[in-house]
Structure formats: C-alpha cells, structure tokens
Design an enzyme around this catalytic site. Structure first.
Site, PDB file in Angstrom:
ATOM      1  N   GLY A 171       1.457  -8.197  -1.501  1.00 41.88           N
ATOM      2  CA  GLY A 171       1.235  -8.819  -0.197  1.00 41.88           C
ATOM      3  C   GLY A 171       2.503  -9.211   0.549  1.00 41.88           C
ATOM      4  O   GLY A 171       2.472 -10.131   1.369  1.00 41.88           O
ATOM      5  N   SER A 172       3.614  -8.508   0.285  1.00 35.31           N
ATOM      6  CA  SER A 172       4.833  -8.867   1.023  1.00 35.31           C
ATOM      7  C   SER A 172       4.695  -8.494   2.503  1.00 35.31           C
ATOM      8  O   SER A 172       5.218  -9.203   3.367  1.00 35.31           O
ATOM      9  CB  SER A 172       6.069  -8.215   0.399  1.00 35.31           C
ATOM     10  OG  SER A 172       6.074  -6.831   0.609  1.00 35.31           O
ATOM     11  N   ASN A 173       3.987  -7.420   2.797  1.00 36.57           N
ATOM     12  CA  ASN A 173       3.716  -7.108   4.213  1.00 36.57           C
ATOM     13  C   ASN A 173       2.805  -8.162   4.831  1.00 36.57           C
ATOM     14  O   ASN A 173       3.007  -8.553   5.984  1.00 36.57           O
ATOM     15  CB  ASN A 173       3.083  -5.722   4.352  1.00 36.57           C
ATOM     16  CG  ASN A 173       4.128  -4.624   4.413  1.00 36.57           C
ATOM     17  OD1 ASN A 173       4.870  -4.511   5.386  1.00 36.57           O
ATOM     18  ND2 ASN A 173       4.204  -3.826   3.355  1.00 36.57           N
ATOM     19  N   MET A 222      -5.270  -0.272  -1.321  1.00 39.40           N
ATOM     20  CA  MET A 222      -5.313   0.989  -2.062  1.00 39.40           C
ATOM     21  C   MET A 222      -6.705   1.600  -2.186  1.00 39.40           C
ATOM     22  O   MET A 222      -6.918   2.462  -3.031  1.00 39.40           O
ATOM     23  CB  MET A 222      -4.669   0.799  -3.439  1.00 39.40           C
ATOM     24  CG  MET A 222      -3.199   0.444  -3.350  1.00 39.40           C
ATOM     25  SD  MET A 222      -2.292   1.594  -2.276  1.00 39.40           S
ATOM     26  CE  MET A 222      -0.617   1.288  -2.777  1.00 39.40           C
ATOM     27  N   ILE A 234      -9.863   3.687  -0.167  1.00 42.45           N
ATOM     28  CA  ILE A 234     -10.093   4.502   1.025  1.00 42.45           C
ATOM     29  C   ILE A 234     -11.396   4.047   1.684  1.00 42.45           C
ATOM     30  O   ILE A 234     -12.447   4.007   1.044  1.00 42.45           O
ATOM     31  CB  ILE A 234     -10.122   6.005   0.656  1.00 42.45           C
ATOM     32  CG1 ILE A 234      -8.736   6.410   0.129  1.00 42.45           C
ATOM     33  CG2 ILE A 234     -10.509   6.854   1.869  1.00 42.45           C
ATOM     34  CD1 ILE A 234      -8.665   7.811  -0.421  1.00 42.45           C
ATOM     35  N   ASN A 250      -2.514   1.055   9.658  1.00 45.63           N
ATOM     36  CA  ASN A 250      -2.062   1.114   8.265  1.00 45.63           C
ATOM     37  C   ASN A 250      -0.545   1.291   8.245  1.00 45.63           C
ATOM     38  O   ASN A 250       0.036   1.858   9.169  1.00 45.63           O
ATOM     39  CB  ASN A 250      -2.726   2.306   7.563  1.00 45.63           C
ATOM     40  CG  ASN A 250      -2.299   2.429   6.102  1.00 45.63           C
ATOM     41  OD1 ASN A 250      -2.200   1.428   5.380  1.00 45.63           O
ATOM     42  ND2 ASN A 250      -2.036   3.653   5.652  1.00 45.63           N
ATOM     43  N   HIS A 269       2.390   3.016   5.798  1.00 49.64           N
ATOM     44  CA  HIS A 269       2.533   3.933   4.677  1.00 49.64           C
ATOM     45  C   HIS A 269       4.028   4.141   4.388  1.00 49.64           C
ATOM     46  O   HIS A 269       4.820   4.328   5.310  1.00 49.64           O
ATOM     47  CB  HIS A 269       1.862   5.268   5.013  1.00 49.64           C
ATOM     48  CG  HIS A 269       1.890   6.230   3.868  1.00 49.64           C
ATOM     49  ND1 HIS A 269       1.059   6.100   2.773  1.00 49.64           N
ATOM     50  CD2 HIS A 269       2.677   7.309   3.624  1.00 49.64           C
ATOM     51  CE1 HIS A 269       1.330   7.067   1.917  1.00 49.64           C
ATOM     52  NE2 HIS A 269       2.298   7.818   2.400  1.00 49.64           N
ATOM     53  N   ASP A 272      -4.166   8.913   5.806  1.00 50.54           N
ATOM     54  CA  ASP A 272      -2.783   8.847   6.316  1.00 50.54           C
ATOM     55  C   ASP A 272      -2.514   9.857   7.442  1.00 50.54           C
ATOM     56  O   ASP A 272      -1.402  10.388   7.554  1.00 50.54           O
ATOM     57  CB  ASP A 272      -1.774   9.064   5.170  1.00 50.54           C
ATOM     58  CG  ASP A 272      -1.896   7.993   4.090  1.00 50.54           C
ATOM     59  OD1 ASP A 272      -2.257   6.851   4.428  1.00 50.54           O
ATOM     60  OD2 ASP A 272      -1.630   8.291   2.914  1.00 50.54           O
ATOM     61  N   GLU A 326       9.639  -1.957   6.239  1.00 50.64           N
ATOM     62  CA  GLU A 326       8.214  -2.115   6.556  1.00 50.64           C
ATOM     63  C   GLU A 326       7.953  -3.480   7.197  1.00 50.64           C
ATOM     64  O   GLU A 326       7.179  -3.595   8.146  1.00 50.64           O
ATOM     65  CB  GLU A 326       7.363  -1.990   5.288  1.00 50.64           C
ATOM     66  CG  GLU A 326       7.320  -0.596   4.715  1.00 50.64           C
ATOM     67  CD  GLU A 326       6.379  -0.488   3.511  1.00 50.64           C
ATOM     68  OE1 GLU A 326       5.313  -1.122   3.517  1.00 50.64           O
ATOM     69  OE2 GLU A 326       6.727   0.225   2.552  1.00 50.64           O
TER      70      GLU A 326
HETATM   71  C1  GAR Z   1       3.912  -0.997   0.684  1.00 44.31           C
HETATM   72  O1  GAR Z   1       5.067  -0.248   0.403  1.00 44.31           O
HETATM   73  C2  GAR Z   1       2.936  -0.162   1.503  1.00 44.31           C
HETATM   74  O2  GAR Z   1       3.551   0.675   2.430  1.00 44.31           O
HETATM   75  C3  GAR Z   1       2.268   0.624   0.424  1.00 44.31           C
HETATM   76  O3  GAR Z   1       2.079  -0.294  -0.633  1.00 44.31           O
HETATM   77  C4  GAR Z   1       3.115  -1.281  -0.583  1.00 44.31           C
HETATM   78  C5  GAR Z   1       2.472  -2.642  -0.570  1.00 44.31           C
HETATM   79  O4  GAR Z   1       3.422  -3.654  -0.704  1.00 44.31           O
HETATM   80  N1  GAR Z   1       1.040   1.188   0.874  1.00 44.31           N
HETATM   81  C6  GAR Z   1       0.572   2.346   0.455  1.00 44.31           C
HETATM   82  O5  GAR Z   1       1.127   3.034  -0.373  1.00 44.31           O
HETATM   83  C7  GAR Z   1      -0.745   2.753   1.080  1.00 44.31           C
HETATM   84  N2  GAR Z   1      -1.061   4.096   0.753  1.00 44.31           N
HETATM   85  P1  GAR Z   1       3.049  -5.173  -0.371  1.00 44.31           P
HETATM   86  O6  GAR Z   1       1.746  -5.492  -1.133  1.00 44.31           O
HETATM   87  O7  GAR Z   1       4.202  -5.962  -0.905  1.00 44.31           O
HETATM   88  O8  GAR Z   1       2.882  -5.306   1.109  1.00 44.31           O
END
Ligand code: GAR
Length: 193
Positions: free
Chosen positions: A20-22, A95, A97, A112, A114, A150, A179
């Site tokens: 969940g850093s995003n 993760m 779909i 989204n 990616h 995607d 990101e």
């Molecule tokens: C991120 O790098 C995101 O782009 C990727 O998972 C990571 C989640 O990090 N997403 C995918 O690969 C989707 N297909 P986070 O939980 O720290 O945000």
C-alpha cells in the site's frame, strides 16, 4: 471526467492487495488543497495486506473481500461503493482482475498503475521479464481500466534508466518511487488541473 463543483472532492476508493505504498502517497495527495479527490474507502482482497493499516491511521473505512467467489464479492463491492457514494476507483497494487461487468458499471472511472512502460510487459513479474530482455529502460504507467488487462488508454508514463547491476528488487524500488509521483500527476491530468 466530470467537472468539480464548488469545493466538493470526488469520492474515491483505493483497491490494494499488499504494502500500500501507492495508497499512502495517494492519501497524502488527497489531503492537499490541489487534490480533486478524497479517499473515502479502502478495499482489499487480502486481509493480511499491510496497506490496510492506513485505514486505521487515516480513519478511512475499509473492507476485505476475498474474491474466491468473484461474482459474489463484486456484487457486494458494488453495494458498498454505492452506499458510500464512491465515484472513482484507483487500483494501487490490486492483484485481482475485475470482471467486464464490474468495469462496465464504472466505465471511465477506474484507473490503474502498472510498473512497466505499457503496452510492454503487461501482467505479472514485470521487472524480471524486463531484465531478461536486457531492456535499457523501464518505468511505470497510469492508465484507464478497460476490459482487457493493462490495455486501457494511457494517461501518463515515467521512464527510468536500468543500471548495469540492476536486480528485479532494485528496479522495483526505483520504479515505485516514480509511481508515487506519477499517480497524483495523472489524477490532476484527467481533471485538467
Ligand atoms: C506497485 O509497483 C504497482 O505498480 C504494482 O504493484 C506494486 C504495489 O505496491 N501493481 C501491479 O503490478 C499491478 N499489476 P504498493 O502496494 O506498495 O503500492
């Protein structure tokens, strides 16, 4: 995207599966004056997702839906989102779909992020595939979600250079930093801000 009226922010849900850093960076952004969105709900398919802690820290409602029965989980999800007047959905390391039917219900309202320069390297294990192909650059993409994985319209991308001693881990970390900047920028862009 609909015009903002007055000072009301667009009610948004973030879907996560892991760290969940995003999500954290999006919450921070949503609290800034310039943000057109507020984050009002966190959804996860994984009850162990570290990112769920941000619900408690920032007093945001949350719900875990296991998606083992996708149709049931999505029907439940639609009810929750309606009840909470959610207008926009941000997938952030989610993760699972989503079904065509669900995406249709929120057409043009799901984004989204990616970790690759789409249309290259859709799907999973992006970083190791990039390195196996000896790419010189990778990056990240924010795009609208359509029914193909995607493949929706690209909003913004950021390129990063791959160094000689790059590993999948180091590349993931390098891209993740970008990101966190790119997602808020993409949101501002779709609102013409
Ligand atoms: C991120 O790098 C995101 O782009 C990727 O998972 C990571 C989640 O990090 N997403 C995918 O690969 C989707 N297909 P986070 O939980 O720290 O945000």
């Amino acid at each position: 995207m609909a015009l903002l009226t007055g000072c009301n922010k667009v009610r948004t849900a973030v879907f996560i599966s892991g760290t969940g850093s995003n999500l954290k960076s999006l919450i921070k952004f949503s609290k800034s004056k310039k943000s057109p969105i507020s984050i009002n709900f966190i959804i996860s398919n994984n009850s162990e997702a570290k990112g769920l802690n941000y619900a408690k820290i920032f007093k945001i409602k949350k719900k875990v839906l296991n998606f083992t029965n996708k149709k049931l989980s999505e029907n439940n999800l639609i009810l929750i989102l309606k009840k909470n007047k959610i207008e926009m959905i941000l997938l952030a390391g989610f993760m699972k779909i989503l079904s065509k039917n669900f995406i249709k219900k929120f057409k043009g309202k799901i984004l989204n992020i990616h970790p690759s320069l789409l249309p290259k390297y859709k799907g999973l294990n992006t970083h190791s595939r990039v390195l196996n192909n000896s790419e010189k650059y990778s990056g990240c993409t924010v795009h609208f979600v359509n029914s193909k994985l995607d493949s929706g319209k690209i909003i913004l991308q950021k390129k990063v250079k791959i160094s000689k001693d790059e590993t999948a881990g180091s590349l993931a970390r390098k891209i993740l930093i970008q990101e966190h900047k790119l997602y808020p920028k993409a949101i501002l862009k779709i609102f013409n801000l």
